[in-house]
Every structure is written in structure tokens, then in C-alpha cells.
Scaffold this motif. Sequence first.
Motif, PDB file in Angstrom:
ATOM      1  N   ASP A   1    -100.733  70.678 -92.041  1.00 37.11           N
ATOM      2  CA  ASP A   1     -99.838  70.481 -93.179  1.00 37.11           C
ATOM      3  C   ASP A   1    -100.451  69.418 -94.086  1.00 37.11           C
TER       4      ASP A   1
ATOM      5  N   ARG B   1     -93.067  78.540 -88.035  1.00 33.74           N
ATOM      6  CA  ARG B   1     -93.489  77.976 -89.322  1.00 33.74           C
ATOM      7  C   ARG B   1     -93.973  79.031 -90.302  1.00 33.74           C
TER       8      ARG B   1
ATOM      9  N   LEU C   1     -99.940  70.314 -86.950  1.00 32.20           N
ATOM     10  CA  LEU C   1     -98.667  70.651 -86.340  1.00 32.20           C
ATOM     11  C   LEU C   1     -98.913  71.209 -84.955  1.00 32.20           C
TER      12      LEU C   1
ATOM     13  N   ARG D   1    -101.575  66.374 -91.387  1.00 31.71           N
ATOM     14  CA  ARG D   1    -101.111  66.270 -90.005  1.00 31.71           C
ATOM     15  C   ARG D   1    -101.213  67.637 -89.357  1.00 31.71           C
TER      16      ARG D   1
ATOM     17  N   ARG E   1     -89.769  60.961 -87.129  1.00 31.69           N
ATOM     18  CA  ARG E   1     -90.713  61.902 -87.706  1.00 31.69           C
ATOM     19  C   ARG E   1     -90.751  61.894 -89.233  1.00 31.69           C
TER      20      ARG E   1
ATOM     21  N   LEU F   1     -95.188  78.392 -82.389  1.00 34.01           N
ATOM     22  CA  LEU F   1     -95.340  77.579 -83.597  1.00 34.01           C
ATOM     23  C   LEU F   1     -95.541  78.450 -84.830  1.00 34.01           C
TER      24      LEU F   1
ATOM     25  N   ASP G   1     -93.789  70.180 -81.456  1.00 36.74           N
ATOM     26  CA  ASP G   1     -93.027  69.516 -82.517  1.00 36.74           C
ATOM     27  C   ASP G   1     -91.710  70.246 -82.753  1.00 36.74           C
TER      28      ASP G   1
END
Length: 338
Positions: free
Chosen positions: A191, A101, A246, A244, A13, A97, A250
Amino acid sequence: MGDVDEDVAVQVRDLDQTVLGNPAHDLVRLGLSLAMAARESDLPGVTTAKMLEEMIVGYQASLLGRPQQPSNGRGPKKPESIRIVLKKALRRTWKDLFEERLEDTTPDIPLGAHFWPLSATEKKVVKELFSSNDVRRLVTLPSVYDGNAGIEVVDAAHWVKGCSSLGRIRIAVLVRVEGPAGSKRKICLVDVKEAATAIAPHYKDARMPRSNAERIVMGAKHLAPALGKRMLAARLYGKAVFLRELLPQDLKFDLKNLCEKEAMKIARYLAVVVGQAHARQLDGSGRASWKRELDRHHTKSLDAPSWLWASVVDLVAIHEVAYLAHCRKCAMVRARQT
């Protein structure tokens, strides 16, 4: 990590330094990560040596297309700790998520220590970037959308994520996607990260994109297809950036608190993942030649290339010295302030 069909796979990653170069550098990087994990888990030094041996066994087998197979034939056998993480990833939702985050589940980005506000001009530039067809196709890629769905920037903020984000572009963007008739609107997190110049050495005759962002995306597509398919190279504020999306799936695998037996299994399995990524980029003669080179540097006392062990030991030492020097510097600053 997740792919565009919301399946999960274990893949590389951290690809900011990806280049067309010697595959040995990836082995050194993996070996260093395993060695530091062993230290954090209070495992003896001999375990690190055994982990590197297992790493080479798994890597060489996957390089020649013969990784250890479970009874169902679906790829290399996964250690128990890896299976637990994959099961957790499959159960994760968008709410998970956002809590992880953003530390929030509402469709806004909470400003504070980790998120700083954008200026009006910066917000305008970000919205212009996300109005492009390339970005729209990126965030509408999953099969539930037809690629023509409308998107809208809901919120955006500077994302402070460790030392690597300081002085560089790093922006979190919440995007609303119009789904098919009768479906709920999707809120996704993108992101946006500035693409730094690679310091990793590359082959002199390697033909790579001039743009650092395109280089990183190209590397991701080869080394980690599940991630590369949801990345895009672009420009923002006149600088190369990559985007990208998310996904809830992930998850970064935590190598701390391992027992010796599990640590050795994980070392072999992760090396299989790297070996498979390398095998996809080498032809048959290249794979055989690289394996012979690995075999040639084995020692009587260590079933791993001597250069791998020496490189990992040197890097661990450099890491420890740099860490202690940093701690001393911080202590001296506090002393002057009191």
C-alpha cells in the motif's frame, strides 16, 4: 496485526496523525471510538461511562507496568472477542488477503470502482520507486528471504479507499519476490499512501522529522512496532509517501454488536495496548507524573478524568451533527435530480 515473522499482536494501526504531543489526545481518540461503538451496538449511555472508567483503569495499570496478567504470564488477559479475532488472523493466508483487499485471488488488480488505472508515465515512476534497494529490503524482510532477493512489479493501480484517498496518492502495488531455490515465488501487496500534514497538536519543542512520511513511520515504530518494521518513507511524484506491506494477519477489530460486559472488557484491554505504547516512550518519572495528572481529574461520580468525558461527549455530538448535515445535503441533491 501481523509482524515480519508472521506472528500476531493487537496494536494501534491508524497513525497518519501521529506526533510528539500530549498522550491525552490518544486517550480521547480511543474514548471516541469506544463511545461510537457503544452507540452502534445500541448500548445505553451509562455503558459508555463505564467503558471510559474501565479504559482508564487498564491504561493506568499498563502505564506503570502492571497490566492484568493471565495465569501463563503472557501479557494482559484478552477478552473472548479479541481471542477469536487473533485466532482467525493466525489462520489467514495470502489468498484470504487478496480476496479481502482486491476481491480477487489472481496476480492482478481488478479495475473498477475501487481500483483505477495508472497512466504509462505513472506506472514507470512506480516501477522506478520499487527498483530501489530500500523498497527491495522492505518486501524481502521476512526471514524466509535473505534480503537480496529480486523483486518485480506485477501490477499497480490507484486505490480508492474512502474520502481520505480522494485527491491524494493512494496506490496498490502487487510485487513478485524471488524466494530461495526450490521455494515458490511470493506475491505481496504493498500500500503506497501520501503522507498528509498532521492536524493533531504537537509539543512546540518536539523534534520530529520534517517529512510527513518519516514522521508517520517514526510514530509507527514507537506505537506499533509490528507495523512500523514493515513501513518505509519515500517520495513519489515529488510528494512524501509511505509504503507498507499488507499481511494476511492484518485484521481490523470490529467493535459492533457488543454486549455490555464484553464492551467493558474490550475498553480496558485496548487501553492497555495504548498504555504500553506510551510507557515505551516515557521514563519512570514521566510515567509517574502523567499518572498523577490523570488521578487529579477524577470526579466523585466518574472514575475517569472529567476532561476525557467532556471531550468524548463533545466529539460525539460534533460527529452526529456532521453526519446529519451530510445526509440532508445528499437528500437535497437527489431531490434536485428527480
